[in-house]
Design a protein around this motif. Sequence first.
Motif, PDB file in Angstrom:
ATOM      1  N   ARG A  14       4.373  24.337  -6.652  1.00  0.00           N
ATOM      2  CA  ARG A  14       3.943  24.978  -7.893  1.00  0.00           C
ATOM      3  C   ARG A  14       4.517  26.401  -7.995  1.00  0.00           C
ATOM      4  N   ARG A  52       0.123  21.794 -16.306  1.00  0.00           N
ATOM      5  CA  ARG A  52      -1.155  22.332 -15.818  1.00  0.00           C
ATOM      6  C   ARG A  52      -1.163  23.860 -15.719  1.00  0.00           C
ATOM      7  N   LEU A  53      -0.300  24.518 -16.466  1.00  0.00           N
ATOM      8  CA  LEU A  53      -0.300  25.986 -16.456  1.00  0.00           C
ATOM      9  C   LEU A  53      -1.612  26.514 -17.025  1.00  0.00           C
ATOM     10  N   THR A  54      -2.051  27.646 -16.513  1.00  0.00           N
ATOM     11  CA  THR A  54      -3.220  28.293 -17.093  1.00  0.00           C
ATOM     12  C   THR A  54      -2.823  28.863 -18.458  1.00  0.00           C
ATOM     13  N   PRO A  55      -3.777  29.171 -19.313  1.00  0.00           N
ATOM     14  CA  PRO A  55      -3.421  29.791 -20.597  1.00  0.00           C
ATOM     15  C   PRO A  55      -2.615  31.081 -20.422  1.00  0.00           C
ATOM     16  N   GLU A  56      -2.946  31.864 -19.411  1.00  0.00           N
ATOM     17  CA  GLU A  56      -2.222  33.109 -19.141  1.00  0.00           C
ATOM     18  C   GLU A  56      -0.779  32.822 -18.727  1.00  0.00           C
ATOM     19  N   GLU A  57      -0.596  31.844 -17.841  1.00  0.00           N
ATOM     20  CA  GLU A  57       0.757  31.476 -17.409  1.00  0.00           C
ATOM     21  C   GLU A  57       1.559  30.922 -18.584  1.00  0.00           C
ATOM     22  N   SER A  58       0.922  30.096 -19.373  1.00  0.00           N
ATOM     23  CA  SER A  58       1.599  29.494 -20.516  1.00  0.00           C
ATOM     24  C   SER A  58       2.047  30.545 -21.526  1.00  0.00           C
ATOM     25  N   TRP A  63       8.033  28.287 -20.315  1.00  0.00           N
ATOM     26  CA  TRP A  63       7.958  26.849 -20.051  1.00  0.00           C
ATOM     27  C   TRP A  63       8.738  26.044 -21.093  1.00  0.00           C
TER      28      TRP A  63
END
Length: 123
Positions: A14, A52-58, A63
């Motif tokens: 990941r 499965r990224l978190t909202p913050e990562e997204s 992506w």
Amino acid sequence: MATRGKSVAFARIRAEVIRLVALIPAGKFTTYGSIAIHMNVIARHVATVLSRLTPEESATLPWHRVVAANARISPNMPPESSLKQRHQLKAEGLRIDKEGYIQDADSHFHNVGVRRNIRWSEG
């Protein structure tokens, strides 16, 4: 229940997927498979991480610059994500046809690198 080795391996995979996606420049794209080959994993692992990224990562990770084989927006993606990806890629100057294929793909492809000999479950 997941074994410790599997969860450690997934955490390492990941982290590497996120690192590699962060390196894709604006106006370029790569594929799940290209990242997977570089990492010595399967494309499904890359897709699973990105799905499965978190909202913050997204919100911060590009992506949208990772697409399916043949330079196509994944037909398996939820429609709202697919539309968002299409808009973000177009905003970066990529042309996409109605089937989701990136046009003039060769000039926009980001080469992740050669296959690495990695064993993700080993320390």
